[in-house]
Design an enzyme around this catalytic site. Structure first.
Site, PDB file in Angstrom:
ATOM      1  N   THR A   1      -5.273  -3.939  -9.793  1.00  0.00           N
ATOM      2  CA  THR A   1      -4.970  -2.900  -8.809  1.00  0.00           C
ATOM      3  C   THR A   1      -5.453  -3.317  -7.430  1.00  0.00           C
ATOM      4  O   THR A   1      -6.344  -4.156  -7.301  1.00  0.00           O
ATOM      5  CB  THR A   1      -5.621  -1.556  -9.214  1.00  0.00           C
ATOM      6  OG1 THR A   1      -5.247  -0.558  -8.273  1.00  0.00           O
ATOM      7  CG2 THR A   1      -7.130  -1.647  -9.261  1.00  0.00           C
ATOM      8  N   ARG A   2      -4.826  -2.723  -6.417  1.00  0.00           N
ATOM      9  CA  ARG A   2      -5.279  -2.908  -5.036  1.00  0.00           C
ATOM     10  C   ARG A   2      -5.420  -1.551  -4.379  1.00  0.00           C
ATOM     11  O   ARG A   2      -5.456  -1.434  -3.177  1.00  0.00           O
ATOM     12  CB  ARG A   2      -4.248  -3.744  -4.248  1.00  0.00           C
ATOM     13  CG  ARG A   2      -4.247  -5.209  -4.607  1.00  0.00           C
ATOM     14  CD  ARG A   2      -3.221  -5.964  -3.811  1.00  0.00           C
ATOM     15  NE  ARG A   2      -1.875  -5.659  -4.250  1.00  0.00           N
ATOM     16  CZ  ARG A   2      -0.836  -5.505  -3.453  1.00  0.00           C
ATOM     17  NH1 ARG A   2      -0.975  -5.599  -2.153  1.00  0.00           N
ATOM     18  NH2 ARG A   2       0.359  -5.254  -3.936  1.00  0.00           N
TER      19      ARG A   2
ATOM     20  N   HIS B   1      -4.114   6.757  -8.642  1.00  0.00           N
ATOM     21  CA  HIS B   1      -3.447   8.055  -8.720  1.00  0.00           C
ATOM     22  C   HIS B   1      -2.988   8.261 -10.166  1.00  0.00           C
ATOM     23  O   HIS B   1      -3.257   7.450 -11.048  1.00  0.00           O
ATOM     24  CB  HIS B   1      -2.334   8.208  -7.681  1.00  0.00           C
ATOM     25  CG  HIS B   1      -1.300   7.124  -7.680  1.00  0.00           C
ATOM     26  ND1 HIS B   1      -0.611   6.765  -8.802  1.00  0.00           N
ATOM     27  CD2 HIS B   1      -0.839   6.325  -6.677  1.00  0.00           C
ATOM     28  CE1 HIS B   1       0.245   5.804  -8.501  1.00  0.00           C
ATOM     29  NE2 HIS B   1       0.114   5.509  -7.215  1.00  0.00           N
TER      30      HIS B   1
ATOM     31  N   HIS C   1      -1.135   5.430 -12.089  1.00  0.00           N
ATOM     32  CA  HIS C   1      -2.001   4.332 -12.550  1.00  0.00           C
ATOM     33  C   HIS C   1      -2.761   4.766 -13.803  1.00  0.00           C
ATOM     34  O   HIS C   1      -2.859   4.029 -14.785  1.00  0.00           O
ATOM     35  CB  HIS C   1      -3.039   3.970 -11.476  1.00  0.00           C
ATOM     36  CG  HIS C   1      -2.456   3.487 -10.188  1.00  0.00           C
ATOM     37  ND1 HIS C   1      -2.831   3.984  -8.965  1.00  0.00           N
ATOM     38  CD2 HIS C   1      -1.519   2.549  -9.918  1.00  0.00           C
ATOM     39  CE1 HIS C   1      -2.169   3.374  -8.012  1.00  0.00           C
ATOM     40  NE2 HIS C   1      -1.350   2.492  -8.556  1.00  0.00           N
TER      41      HIS C   1
ATOM     42  N   ARG D   1       6.596  -2.536 -12.863  1.00  0.00           N
ATOM     43  CA  ARG D   1       7.800  -2.983 -12.145  1.00  0.00           C
ATOM     44  C   ARG D   1       7.394  -3.601 -10.818  1.00  0.00           C
ATOM     45  O   ARG D   1       6.493  -3.128 -10.147  1.00  0.00           O
ATOM     46  CB  ARG D   1       8.717  -1.787 -11.898  1.00  0.00           C
ATOM     47  CG  ARG D   1       9.546  -1.438 -13.102  1.00  0.00           C
ATOM     48  CD  ARG D   1      10.446  -0.272 -12.805  1.00  0.00           C
ATOM     49  NE  ARG D   1      11.390  -0.566 -11.737  1.00  0.00           N
ATOM     50  CZ  ARG D   1      12.488   0.144 -11.498  1.00  0.00           C
ATOM     51  NH1 ARG D   1      12.792   1.156 -12.268  1.00  0.00           N
ATOM     52  NH2 ARG D   1      13.290  -0.157 -10.512  1.00  0.00           N
TER      53      ARG D   1
END
Lengths: 79, 378
Positions: free
Chosen positions: B188-189, B193, B196, B282
């Site tokens: 993750t960056r 939310h 995720h 995606r």
């Protein structure tokens, strides 16, 4: 390279499947891959790992492992 | 046995000697982003690499996504220098790498120096030579000569966020200590939310442990500050995830936006950390319209035997009619019924001081962001 004889129907099945997989350039390559996967699975089972993707042991000494665990305890990652 | 983890550290005596006698060696100043690459190589994050790529490895990585020995390796990890710097260094010579503040970072035994074709590099790795692609822009800014050779780390510091900065050998021992046989890595960056979280929970249903591994590094304006990302995840872990099922550790890393190739790179890095599974959503590591939405997932179909299982997910959203989070695979309702978390919208609402819908982001996570004076990069 060693040769192994297999039944025609198994060979035909492998040819059919290999032709459906773009990532293999030959039946030989596909068979090699399948056999390696099977061997890995059997080995994992023999080691008592019940999942194909189980985390495997790494080569580090007991002493190193204890040192790392001490740091991890200090950081609150393990009790 | 899992993959061998590279660990290349200068021993204490040599380290002291080098600090005292550093002026005896040629020195190269490297960017903060390259410092991260050096540390990742030496700490085993980029195993099996033991240094910056030489010409054979470089060429094969660009053209075939493999190292010279045939192992899959999708991105060239290279050290670029100017012609002037290259001229001062001979093959086989030991050089010292320093950061922008002049701190000694590592020693490098330069095995070879070589020129490279930027267009070939970009077309091979990014699939384009379009200068608007951030990876291409990065290559265009690079100096013309590459130095290949093995590295040994001199600077062992793990700042910033040292508490969260674990080596692969440490995460492997940690997973084992937790009794996890299967572990899914999550890249993750962003602050988490609901979408995720949904993916993380789905993944965790299938394995023993979840390894949240935020990428820390170069950001663009509007991105969340690293500290906010970590604080928000810590809150999520402490309050909403089962104890002993989730671990977070950072990954200081430069993003290249190489789409499918970068997805493979991210998976290999997580394999080094000891993960058995890796989530690829995606357009993973994509940018703009340079890659198809499923390219980063499909590339794995051409790479059997990678040693890590890929969990492919669709975008998820909240569907009021379903009464929960879902994806196109599980929700039969119309697109306009769905509430899709959007990073841009979340950011705009937070900047205006407005509330973000709880279906999009947990109020507790919003609170963490609001408590921060300046949660976004400018």
């Amino acid at each position: 390279m060693a040769e192994i004889t297999i039944k025609d129907e198994i060979y035909q099945k492998l040819v059919e499947r290999a032709n459906q997989k773009a990532e293999f350039s030959s039946v030989q390559e596909y068979v090699d891959y399948i056999l390696m996967e099977v061997v890995k699975k059997i080995e994992a089972e023999e080691m008592g790992l019940d999942n194909d993707n189980a985390v495997e042991d790494e080569a580090y000494s007991k002493e190193e492992e204890e040192k790392v665990k001490e740091r991890l305890r200090g950081l609150g990652y393990i009790d | 046995m899992g993959p061998r983890i590279v660990r290349r550290f200068v021993n204490e005596k040599d380290r002291r000697d080098l600090l005292i006698n550093q002026t005896n060696f040629p020195q190269i100043k490297i960017s903060d982003e390259l410092v991260k690459e050096v540390k990742n190589i030496c700490r085993g994050v980029f195993s099996p690499l033991t240094g910056f790529l030489g010409q054979d490895d470089f060429t094969r990585v660009v053209e075939e996504m493999r190292l010279g020995d045939g192992q899959v390796w999708p991105l060239p990890i290279v050290l670029d220098v100017s012609e002037d710097e290259a001229e001062k260094i001979s093959d086989g010579q030991k050089v010292l790498l320093k950061d922008s503040q002049g701190n000694l970072i590592a020693e490098m035994r330069v095995a070879e120096k070589f020129h490279y074709d930027k267009e070939k590099f970009c077309r091979g790795v990014f699939g384009t030579f379009d200068p608007t692609h951030p990876g291409v822009a990065m290559v265009n800014r690079m100096s013309p000569v590459l130095l290949g050779g093995e590295l040994s780390l001199i600077d062992f510091s793990r700042d910033p966020f040292s508490k969260y900065n674990l080596d692969p050998i440490e995460t492997r021992i940690l997973f084992k200590a937790k009794g996890w046989r299967t572990v899914v890595g999550f890249q993750t960056r962003n602050v988490s939310h609901r979408a995720h979280e949904y993916l993380q929970r789905c993944a965790l249903e299938m394995v023993d442990g979840l390894f949240i591994n935020p990428v820390i590094g170069e950001k663009k304006g509007g991105d969340f500050q690293d500290q906010v990302i970590l604080d928000a995840y810590q809150k999520l872990i402490d309050q909403f995830y089962p104890k002993n099922r989730v671990i977070m550790s950072i990954l200081p890393l430069r993003m290249r936006y190489a789409g499918p190739r970068e997805a493979v790179f991210h998976a290999l890095v997580r394999k080094n950390f000891g993960c058995t599974h890796f989530v690829v959503g995606r357009d993973h590591a994509g940018v703009g319209d340079f890659y198809g939405p499923y390219d980063a997932q499909m590339i794995f179909d051409r790479l059997p035997g990678l040693g890590i299982q890929i969990m492919k997910f669709e975008h998820s959203f909240y569907c009021p009619k379903c009464g929960g989070m879902a994806t196109m695979k599980t929700c039969p309702h119309n697109d306009h019924d769905r509430i899709k978390p959007s990073g841009t919208e979340i950011r705009e609402k937070l900047i205006k001081g407005e509330d973000v819908s709880p279906e999009v982001m947990r109020p507790e996570i919003c609170e963490v962001i609001k408590e921060c004076d300046n949660p976004f990069f400018e």
